[in-house]
Design a protein around this motif. Structure first.
Motif, PDB file in Angstrom:
ATOM      1  N   LYS A   2      35.478  19.079   2.441  1.00  0.00           N
ATOM      2  CA  LYS A   2      35.168  18.585   1.104  1.00  0.00           C
ATOM      3  C   LYS A   2      36.341  18.821   0.155  1.00  0.00           C
ATOM      4  N   ILE A   4      37.456  19.493  -3.533  1.00  0.00           N
ATOM      5  CA  ILE A   4      36.930  20.006  -4.789  1.00  0.00           C
ATOM      6  C   ILE A   4      38.000  19.940  -5.865  1.00  0.00           C
ATOM      7  N   ALA A  72      33.524  16.913  -5.305  1.00  0.00           N
ATOM      8  CA  ALA A  72      32.757  17.802  -6.181  1.00  0.00           C
ATOM      9  C   ALA A  72      33.689  18.370  -7.247  1.00  0.00           C
ATOM     10  N   LYS A 106      29.141  13.256  -9.165  1.00  0.00           N
ATOM     11  CA  LYS A 106      29.666  14.315  -8.286  1.00  0.00           C
ATOM     12  C   LYS A 106      28.869  15.598  -8.520  1.00  0.00           C
ATOM     13  N   PRO A 107      28.602  16.367  -7.452  1.00  0.00           N
ATOM     14  CA  PRO A 107      28.000  17.694  -7.642  1.00  0.00           C
ATOM     15  C   PRO A 107      28.952  18.567  -8.455  1.00  0.00           C
ATOM     16  N   LEU A 177      27.068  20.316  -1.435  1.00  0.00           N
ATOM     17  CA  LEU A 177      28.200  19.751  -0.713  1.00  0.00           C
ATOM     18  C   LEU A 177      27.815  19.378   0.711  1.00  0.00           C
TER      19      LEU A 177
END
Length: 180
Positions: A2, A4, A72, A106-107, A177
């Motif tokens: 992921k 970030i 994220a 997005k988280p 995520l």
């Protein structure tokens, strides 16, 4: 892995929020972190007149593209007079002109800290309540009070109860995520 996007809502070279978000982003397993500096996105103060005359600054477009490339977002807010810093608010205002739902669903893990006992809780509350209206999926949030007493760059959060709360919020973020 992921991706970030992490940054402090401050343009101070001595930002305690930058220290917190750097440490916090290092706690996310199996991720690639882009740590931004708001100073790299300095632009004229937002105004509709300026936008009509000159368009949207390239820095706002670059910020938005970096956001678009992430999975994220982690932000630690500086609190200026109970609200966002001028540096963050200006970037937020310009980027929202590109797309009103600036955070692109997005988280988000939102944080704040200060050397005071409230830990930037006023600005954090504004972000937690407001960002969902701007396309932010706020899945976790955390306030660290009395930064100088409760944090070290080597060990992170020193207070056991505060560390437990941070870990709880980090697990919520990790779950979001993993859910993609």
């Amino acid at each position: 892995m992921k991706k970030i996007l992490a940054f402090a809502g401050s343009n101070s070279s001595q930002s305690i929020n930058r220290r917190l978000v750097r440490w916090a982003s290092d706690q996310v397993a199996e991720s690639e972190v882009t740590l931004l500096d708001l100073n790299d996105f300095e632009m004229p103060i937002f105004s509709e007149d300026r936008e009509r005359e000159k368009g949207i600054p390239s820095e706002a477009k670059a910020f938005k593209n970096t956001l678009r490339e992430s999975d994220a977002v982690m932000i630690s807010f500086a609190e200026h007079n109970g609200n966002f810093s001028a540096a963050f608010k200006n970037i937020f205002d310009w980027a929202s002109r590109i797309e009103a739902k600036i955070w692109l669903d997005k988280p988000m893990f939102l944080m704040a800290t200060s050397n005071g006992k409230r830990g930037g809780s006023s600005v954090l509350e504004i972000a937690v309540k407001g960002f969902p209206f701007r396309g932010g999926e706020v899945v976790a949030h955390f306030s660290l009070p009395s930064f100088s007493e409760n944090f070290s760059d080597e060990n992170g959060i020193l207070d056991e109860e505060l560390r437990k709360e941070f870990v709880k919020q980090l697990e919520l973020f990790d779950s979001a995520l993993a859910g993609d």
